[in-house]
Write a protein that holds these residues in place. Sequence first.
Motif, PDB file in Angstrom:
ATOM      1  N   GLU A  76       1.605 -13.454   0.105  1.00 31.91           N
ATOM      2  CA  GLU A  76       0.852 -12.477  -1.066  1.00 31.91           C
ATOM      3  C   GLU A  76       1.166 -12.672  -2.555  1.00 31.91           C
ATOM      4  O   GLU A  76       1.728 -13.496  -2.575  1.00 31.91           O
ATOM      5  N   LYS A  77       0.596 -11.810  -3.048  1.00 29.21           N
ATOM      6  CA  LYS A  77       0.528 -12.870  -4.645  1.00 29.21           C
ATOM      7  C   LYS A  77       0.740 -10.599  -5.290  1.00 29.21           C
ATOM      8  O   LYS A  77       0.297  -9.856  -5.053  1.00 29.21           O
ATOM      9  N   HIS A  78       1.417 -10.862  -6.129  1.00 26.75           N
ATOM     10  CA  HIS A  78       1.954 -10.267  -6.859  1.00 26.75           C
ATOM     11  C   HIS A  78       2.125  -9.705  -8.609  1.00 26.75           C
ATOM     12  O   HIS A  78       0.800 -11.126  -9.220  1.00 26.75           O
ATOM     13  N   PHE A  79       1.868  -8.144  -9.050  1.00 24.88           N
ATOM     14  CA  PHE A  79       1.526  -7.918 -10.350  1.00 24.88           C
ATOM     15  C   PHE A  79       2.284  -7.307 -10.965  1.00 24.88           C
ATOM     16  O   PHE A  79       2.113  -5.992 -10.457  1.00 24.88           O
ATOM     17  N   GLY A  98      -5.026  -8.605   3.384  1.00 29.93           N
ATOM     18  CA  GLY A  98      -5.953  -7.516   3.683  1.00 29.93           C
ATOM     19  C   GLY A  98      -5.081  -6.554   2.795  1.00 29.93           C
ATOM     20  O   GLY A  98      -5.437  -5.416   1.854  1.00 29.93           O
ATOM     21  N   ASP A  99      -4.079  -6.093   3.271  1.00 31.65           N
ATOM     22  CA  ASP A  99      -2.930  -4.823   3.027  1.00 31.65           C
ATOM     23  C   ASP A  99      -2.323  -4.654   1.052  1.00 31.65           C
ATOM     24  O   ASP A  99      -2.080  -5.997   0.841  1.00 31.65           O
ATOM     25  N   LEU A 100      -2.943  -3.233   0.484  1.00 29.84           N
ATOM     26  CA  LEU A 100      -2.940  -3.562  -0.782  1.00 29.84           C
ATOM     27  C   LEU A 100      -1.690  -2.371  -1.017  1.00 29.84           C
ATOM     28  O   LEU A 100      -1.960  -1.731  -0.323  1.00 29.84           O
ATOM     29  N   MET A 101      -0.599  -2.829  -1.363  1.00 35.34           N
ATOM     30  CA  MET A 101       0.430  -2.185  -1.260  1.00 35.34           C
ATOM     31  C   MET A 101       1.435  -2.200  -2.804  1.00 35.34           C
ATOM     32  O   MET A 101       0.558  -3.059  -4.030  1.00 35.34           O
ATOM     33  N   ASN A 106       5.892   0.131  -9.989  1.00 37.03           N
ATOM     34  CA  ASN A 106       4.999  -0.476 -10.583  1.00 37.03           C
ATOM     35  C   ASN A 106       4.204  -2.022 -10.356  1.00 37.03           C
ATOM     36  O   ASN A 106       3.676  -3.210 -10.618  1.00 37.03           O
ATOM     37  N   THR A 107       4.634  -2.654  -8.900  1.00 33.88           N
ATOM     38  CA  THR A 107       4.040  -4.358  -8.320  1.00 33.88           C
ATOM     39  C   THR A 107       3.235  -3.811  -7.487  1.00 33.88           C
ATOM     40  O   THR A 107       3.826  -4.033  -6.454  1.00 33.88           O
ATOM     41  N   LEU A 108       1.998  -4.663  -7.605  1.00 33.71           N
ATOM     42  CA  LEU A 108       1.349  -4.450  -6.889  1.00 33.71           C
ATOM     43  C   LEU A 108       1.277  -5.080  -6.068  1.00 33.71           C
ATOM     44  O   LEU A 108       0.979  -6.422  -6.876  1.00 33.71           O
ATOM     45  N   VAL A 109       0.908  -5.608  -4.569  1.00 29.66           N
ATOM     46  CA  VAL A 109       1.044  -6.551  -3.649  1.00 29.66           C
ATOM     47  C   VAL A 109      -0.134  -6.817  -3.198  1.00 29.66           C
ATOM     48  O   VAL A 109      -0.484  -5.851  -2.342  1.00 29.66           O
ATOM     49  N   TYR A 121       6.688  -0.140   0.899  1.00 32.22           N
ATOM     50  CA  TYR A 121       6.287  -0.339   0.599  1.00 32.22           C
ATOM     51  C   TYR A 121       5.331   0.969   0.526  1.00 32.22           C
ATOM     52  O   TYR A 121       5.366   1.477   1.271  1.00 32.22           O
ATOM     53  N   THR A 122       4.609   1.220  -0.797  1.00 31.64           N
ATOM     54  CA  THR A 122       4.032   2.127  -0.590  1.00 31.64           C
ATOM     55  C   THR A 122       1.666   1.917  -0.890  1.00 31.64           C
ATOM     56  O   THR A 122       1.890   1.373  -1.377  1.00 31.64           O
ATOM     57  N   PRO A 123       1.779   2.509   0.095  1.00 29.70           N
ATOM     58  CA  PRO A 123       0.054   1.923   0.897  1.00 29.70           C
ATOM     59  C   PRO A 123      -0.754   2.237  -0.005  1.00 29.70           C
ATOM     60  O   PRO A 123      -0.963   3.307  -0.725  1.00 29.70           O
ATOM     61  N   LEU A 124      -1.602   1.281  -0.530  1.00 29.49           N
ATOM     62  CA  LEU A 124      -2.772   1.438  -1.843  1.00 29.49           C
ATOM     63  C   LEU A 124      -4.563   1.834  -0.676  1.00 29.49           C
ATOM     64  O   LEU A 124      -4.823   2.783  -0.791  1.00 29.49           O
ATOM     65  N   GLY A 125      -4.443   0.462  -0.357  1.00 35.22           N
ATOM     66  CA  GLY A 125      -5.561   0.385   0.443  1.00 35.22           C
ATOM     67  C   GLY A 125      -5.289  -0.913   1.823  1.00 35.22           C
ATOM     68  O   GLY A 125      -4.597  -1.864   1.234  1.00 35.22           O
TER      69      GLY A 125
END
Length: 149
Positions: A76-79, A98-101, A106-109, A121-125
Amino acid sequence: MRYSFAIVLLISPLLFGAACNAENPEPAIIDPVKNSITIKIGEKVFTATLFDNSTATAFKAMLPLTLSMTELNGNEKHFRLAQNLPTRASNPGTIHSGDLMLWGANTLVLFYETFSTSYGYTPLGKIDDPTGLAAAVGSGDVTVNIDLQ
């Protein structure tokens, strides 16, 4: 007494609707065209679709973003985002490439490998076709541009 009964009749659909919404999670994806974003890593551009939830809506309002994402765990990559987003975390059991969570508030993964997890995690897309994602992100930190399509 008659007015109390009338008020109960008027607000009962609101109460019942709220109870139904609490039991049923938000739908996964609405209009894919309206919720399409691009994720650019180097010269590679991926199309992703955001889910229909309050977290994704708040995230979409932040776009465009250029992020220096940090490598973690070889999958994973996170920000860390500057602001907290609404959360509705749950354990997905399996993370897919490919999951974006969102982890925490406040940590985008961005996940580039598929694996089992015990974290919430909270799913984003998700990236529509993650073929080549692992190669694009590489093994170190990476700059990622995310924008509306």
